[in-house]
Each structure stands twice: as C-alpha cells, then as structure tokens.
Write an enzyme that holds these catalytic residues in place. Sequence first.
Site, PDB file in Angstrom:
ATOM      1  N   ALA A 104       0.820  -1.227   0.000  1.00  0.00           N
ATOM      2  CA  ALA A 104       0.000   0.000   0.000  1.00  0.00           C
ATOM      3  C   ALA A 104       0.850   1.273   0.000  1.00  0.00           C
ATOM      4  O   ALA A 104       0.342   2.359   0.243  1.00  0.00           O
ATOM      5  CB  ALA A 104      -0.945  -0.015   1.193  1.00  0.00           C
ATOM      6  N   ARG A 145       2.231   2.524  -2.631  1.00  0.00           N
ATOM      7  CA  ARG A 145       2.040   3.248  -3.892  1.00  0.00           C
ATOM      8  C   ARG A 145       1.001   2.521  -4.747  1.00  0.00           C
ATOM      9  O   ARG A 145       0.517   1.452  -4.353  1.00  0.00           O
ATOM     10  CB  ARG A 145       3.357   3.415  -4.648  1.00  0.00           C
ATOM     11  CG  ARG A 145       4.071   2.127  -4.920  1.00  0.00           C
ATOM     12  CD  ARG A 145       5.565   2.342  -5.177  1.00  0.00           C
ATOM     13  NE  ARG A 145       6.279   1.083  -5.119  1.00  0.00           N
ATOM     14  CZ  ARG A 145       6.707   0.402  -6.179  1.00  0.00           C
ATOM     15  NH1 ARG A 145       6.533   0.903  -7.381  1.00  0.00           N
ATOM     16  NH2 ARG A 145       7.333  -0.745  -6.043  1.00  0.00           N
ATOM     17  N   ASP A 201       7.929  -8.362   3.797  1.00  0.00           N
ATOM     18  CA  ASP A 201       7.792  -9.077   2.531  1.00  0.00           C
ATOM     19  C   ASP A 201       6.609 -10.031   2.717  1.00  0.00           C
ATOM     20  O   ASP A 201       6.622 -10.857   3.639  1.00  0.00           O
ATOM     21  CB  ASP A 201       9.087  -9.847   2.259  1.00  0.00           C
ATOM     22  CG  ASP A 201       9.023 -10.645   0.966  1.00  0.00           C
ATOM     23  OD1 ASP A 201       7.919 -11.049   0.549  1.00  0.00           O
ATOM     24  OD2 ASP A 201      10.083 -10.867   0.373  1.00  0.00           O
ATOM     25  N   SER A 214      -5.652 -10.394 -12.078  1.00  0.00           N
ATOM     26  CA  SER A 214      -5.415  -9.519 -13.234  1.00  0.00           C
ATOM     27  C   SER A 214      -6.224 -10.061 -14.399  1.00  0.00           C
ATOM     28  O   SER A 214      -6.477 -11.267 -14.464  1.00  0.00           O
ATOM     29  CB  SER A 214      -3.934  -9.538 -13.621  1.00  0.00           C
ATOM     30  OG  SER A 214      -3.754  -8.955 -14.897  1.00  0.00           O
ATOM     31  N   TYR A 271       3.472 -14.155 -15.685  1.00  0.00           N
ATOM     32  CA  TYR A 271       2.730 -13.298 -14.750  1.00  0.00           C
ATOM     33  C   TYR A 271       1.258 -13.743 -14.753  1.00  0.00           C
ATOM     34  O   TYR A 271       0.640 -13.918 -13.698  1.00  0.00           O
ATOM     35  CB  TYR A 271       2.865 -11.843 -15.207  1.00  0.00           C
ATOM     36  CG  TYR A 271       1.976 -10.854 -14.498  1.00  0.00           C
ATOM     37  CD1 TYR A 271       2.284 -10.389 -13.222  1.00  0.00           C
ATOM     38  CD2 TYR A 271       0.827 -10.347 -15.123  1.00  0.00           C
ATOM     39  CE1 TYR A 271       1.471  -9.466 -12.572  1.00  0.00           C
ATOM     40  CE2 TYR A 271       0.016  -9.423 -14.492  1.00  0.00           C
ATOM     41  CZ  TYR A 271       0.341  -8.980 -13.214  1.00  0.00           C
ATOM     42  OH  TYR A 271      -0.459  -8.059 -12.580  1.00  0.00           O
TER      43      TYR A 271
HETATM   44  P1  NAP Z   1       3.054  -1.143  -8.059  1.00  0.00           P
HETATM   45  O1  NAP Z   1       2.708   0.260  -8.365  1.00  0.00           O
HETATM   46  O2  NAP Z   1       4.306  -1.734  -8.637  1.00  0.00           O
HETATM   47  O3  NAP Z   1       3.066  -1.306  -6.472  1.00  0.00           O
HETATM   48  C1  NAP Z   1       3.404  -2.558  -5.934  1.00  0.00           C
HETATM   49  C2  NAP Z   1       3.222  -2.522  -4.433  1.00  0.00           C
HETATM   50  O4  NAP Z   1       3.466  -3.831  -3.926  1.00  0.00           O
HETATM   51  C3  NAP Z   1       4.205  -1.588  -3.730  1.00  0.00           C
HETATM   52  O5  NAP Z   1       3.550  -1.042  -2.610  1.00  0.00           O
HETATM   53  C4  NAP Z   1       5.308  -2.546  -3.266  1.00  0.00           C
HETATM   54  O6  NAP Z   1       6.007  -2.101  -2.107  1.00  0.00           O
HETATM   55  C5  NAP Z   1       4.479  -3.769  -2.939  1.00  0.00           C
HETATM   56  N1  NAP Z   1       5.232  -5.029  -2.963  1.00  0.00           N
HETATM   57  C6  NAP Z   1       5.840  -5.623  -4.012  1.00  0.00           C
HETATM   58  N2  NAP Z   1       6.406  -6.782  -3.615  1.00  0.00           N
HETATM   59  C7  NAP Z   1       6.131  -6.904  -2.297  1.00  0.00           C
HETATM   60  C8  NAP Z   1       6.448  -7.878  -1.311  1.00  0.00           C
HETATM   61  N3  NAP Z   1       7.161  -8.971  -1.607  1.00  0.00           N
HETATM   62  N4  NAP Z   1       6.010  -7.673  -0.038  1.00  0.00           N
HETATM   63  C9  NAP Z   1       5.283  -6.570   0.290  1.00  0.00           C
HETATM   64  N5  NAP Z   1       4.949  -5.615  -0.608  1.00  0.00           N
HETATM   65  C10 NAP Z   1       5.387  -5.790  -1.874  1.00  0.00           C
HETATM   66  O7  NAP Z   1       1.871  -2.147  -8.514  1.00  0.00           O
HETATM   67  P2  NAP Z   1       0.319  -1.846  -8.807  1.00  0.00           P
HETATM   68  O8  NAP Z   1       0.157  -1.575 -10.242  1.00  0.00           O
HETATM   69  O9  NAP Z   1      -0.225  -0.925  -7.805  1.00  0.00           O
HETATM   70  O10 NAP Z   1      -0.259  -3.324  -8.580  1.00  0.00           O
HETATM   71  C11 NAP Z   1      -0.964  -3.727  -7.423  1.00  0.00           C
HETATM   72  C12 NAP Z   1      -1.553  -5.104  -7.686  1.00  0.00           C
HETATM   73  O11 NAP Z   1      -2.457  -5.067  -8.783  1.00  0.00           O
HETATM   74  C13 NAP Z   1      -0.515  -6.171  -8.034  1.00  0.00           C
HETATM   75  O12 NAP Z   1      -0.881  -7.404  -7.454  1.00  0.00           O
HETATM   76  C14 NAP Z   1      -0.601  -6.246  -9.541  1.00  0.00           C
HETATM   77  O13 NAP Z   1      -0.148  -7.483 -10.041  1.00  0.00           O
HETATM   78  C15 NAP Z   1      -2.085  -6.039  -9.743  1.00  0.00           C
HETATM   79  N6  NAP Z   1      -2.445  -5.571 -11.083  1.00  0.00           N
HETATM   80  C16 NAP Z   1      -1.974  -4.365 -11.549  1.00  0.00           C
HETATM   81  C17 NAP Z   1      -2.330  -3.956 -12.843  1.00  0.00           C
HETATM   82  C18 NAP Z   1      -1.851  -2.647 -13.438  1.00  0.00           C
HETATM   83  O14 NAP Z   1      -2.038  -2.455 -14.648  1.00  0.00           O
HETATM   84  N7  NAP Z   1      -1.263  -1.740 -12.674  1.00  0.00           N
HETATM   85  C19 NAP Z   1      -3.142  -4.785 -13.626  1.00  0.00           C
HETATM   86  C20 NAP Z   1      -3.586  -5.991 -13.122  1.00  0.00           C
HETATM   87  C21 NAP Z   1      -3.238  -6.376 -11.848  1.00  0.00           C
HETATM   88  P3  NAP Z   1       7.294  -1.084  -2.244  1.00  0.00           P
HETATM   89  O15 NAP Z   1       6.741   0.237  -2.693  1.00  0.00           O
HETATM   90  O16 NAP Z   1       7.841  -1.021  -0.856  1.00  0.00           O
HETATM   91  O17 NAP Z   1       8.198  -1.698  -3.259  1.00  0.00           O
END
Ligand code: NAP
Length: 258
Positions: A13, A15, A63, A142, A156
């Site tokens: 959470a 970002r 993590d 997703s 993925y």
């Molecule tokens: P993002 O902007 O890259 O943010 C990822 C978040 O996950 C960050 O807060 C990061 O923490 C945290 N994170 C990553 N690995 C972690 C771990 N091992 N333990 C704890 N926290 C971890 O991604 P997002 O686009 O917001 O995506 C959020 C979710 O939606 C994901 O599951 C992604 O697969 C899914 N999703 C996204 C999209 C899209 O188009 N954006 C589409 C489909 C699904 P740090 O900031 O500390 O690194």
Amino acid sequence: MTFQNRTALVTGASRGIGKAIALRLAGEGVAVGVNYRERAAEAQAVVEEIASRGGRAVAVGADVSDEAAVAATVAKVEAELGPIDILVNNAGIFRRMELGETDWEVMDQMQRTNVRGVVVPIRAVVEGMRRRGYGRIVNLSSIAAHGTSMAGTTFYAASKAEVVVLTRRFALELGPFGITVNAIAPGFIATDIVWVDRTREEVERLFSTIAEKAMMRRVGKPEDIAAAAAFLASDDAGFITAQVITVDGGRTDYINHG
Ligand code: NAP
C-alpha cells in the site's frame, strides 16, 4: 457503503493500487495497516495523509511471502488498530518473460510474491476472522489471468490465474465462518508496474492502444480498483463470495473473455 468499526490490512500500500485502496478504506472510516516491502517513506506518507483527514493508520514493512515478517505485521496492526476484519492482498510484481527465456529466478520471484504472498497473509489473519465469525478477503488477480494477448505476460498471467483458483477454494473453505473471499481482475492501470521491463515508447504505445480497445476509451486509475475493493471489503458485500470482478473499462482484446 457500510463499515462497522473495521480494521484492514492492505499489502503493497505504499504506492499504486494499494495506496488508493488504503486511502479509500480510510475515507470510509476503516483503520488501515499500510504494508510495504521497501518504500518505508512512501508508506509513512500514506499514513500521514490518512491521519491528516482524521483517519487511523500504521505503516508496517514486511515481505508478504515471509511468514515471520507477516506474523509480526499482523501483531503490530492488531495491537495498534484492533483485530483485522479486512485483508486486501494487493502486493504483486510483474516481470516480463517469454516462453523462450528460462530465467527461473524471475519466475520464482513472481510466484513468491504473487502466489505465496497471498497465502501467507491469509493464513496469518484467518484464525482471528474465524473466531470472530467475520472477514473480508480481497485478492488482486489480473485480466491477464483471463487470457489477454499482451506480449511478455504469460508467466505473470499464470501466477494471477493461481490467485483466482486460490480465491475460489478459500471462499469455499471459509464461507461457513462468515468470511468472504473475492478477487479483482484489473485491466491496465496507470501505476509504476506498467513501466517494468518496458521502454517509454512501449508504454506510450500501450496507453493509446489499450485505451482504444477499452469500451470506456481510457486506461484505468488506481481509484477505479479501489472503488471495487472497498465494496467487496464492506459489510454490504456479505453475500458475494468466490467471485472475480473484472475492472478494465470493457477491454475487447482478450484471447478468451470467458
Ligand atoms: P506497483 O505500483 O508496482 O506497487 C506494488 C506494491 O506492492 C508496492 O507497494 C510494493 O512495495 C508492494 N510489494 C511488491 N512486492 C512486495 C512484497 N514482496 N512484499 C510486500 N509488498 C510488496 O503495482 P500496482 O500496479 O499498484 O499493482 C498492485 C496489484 O495489482 C498487483 O498485485 C498487480 O499485479 C495487480 N495488477 C496491476 C495492474 C496494473 O495495470 N497496474 C493490472 C492488473 C493487476 P514497495 O513500494 O515497498 O516496493
């Protein structure tokens, strides 16, 4: 939406989508554990934004695939904010990988975060939810899991398809205890993740082609996903479980839109 004095843990959470979900839940009066992996300052900024609007939140680094770290996170959130009623398994990573590439480390990273990182937090909160006879679990899958044709997303997609299966199986197991388990399948949402392993030109091209292929003629915003997550996390959604809600503006470029 109704939330009766609830506490949530939102993973990832600091970002993107997770941040929008944390802010949205806090706006609905929910106390929020703001989990992050390494961006402590960003997570703290989310907590301060919530506090500045009169909400309650705490930042917790862990993590999501690490059982001991997640157990400590749950203990800290529950000590500071109260028992966790809502878990949003949002943390996830995308790494581009084609069939011809055999970088097992990349595959393992995606499995660890996207699959194990859903199971570990659920195991950490579920006993308390069972005891209290109430729980809302929302997992981020997703549309890749439904079968998009976007290059480089095969492995993925496989990890996100596992999230769908786990969602349905956990829903089956936990329904008798008053716990719902649902997933959201976002389309292309403008966050940092869409820049991973892609050039600026590729991302710009994706923005315009995907907007053209969406019925709503735009790409998504984190707030679009937060709205769906908040509904599934609310008291009102107590008869909805084992579902995957697609939030993609009506994308028309699936291999299989089933
Ligand atoms: P993002 O902007 O890259 O943010 C990822 C978040 O996950 C960050 O807060 C990061 O923490 C945290 N994170 C990553 N690995 C972690 C771990 N091992 N333990 C704890 N926290 C971890 O991604 P997002 O686009 O917001 O995506 C959020 C979710 O939606 C994901 O599951 C992604 O697969 C899914 N999703 C996204 C999209 C899209 O188009 N954006 C589409 C489909 C699904 P740090 O900031 O500390 O690194």
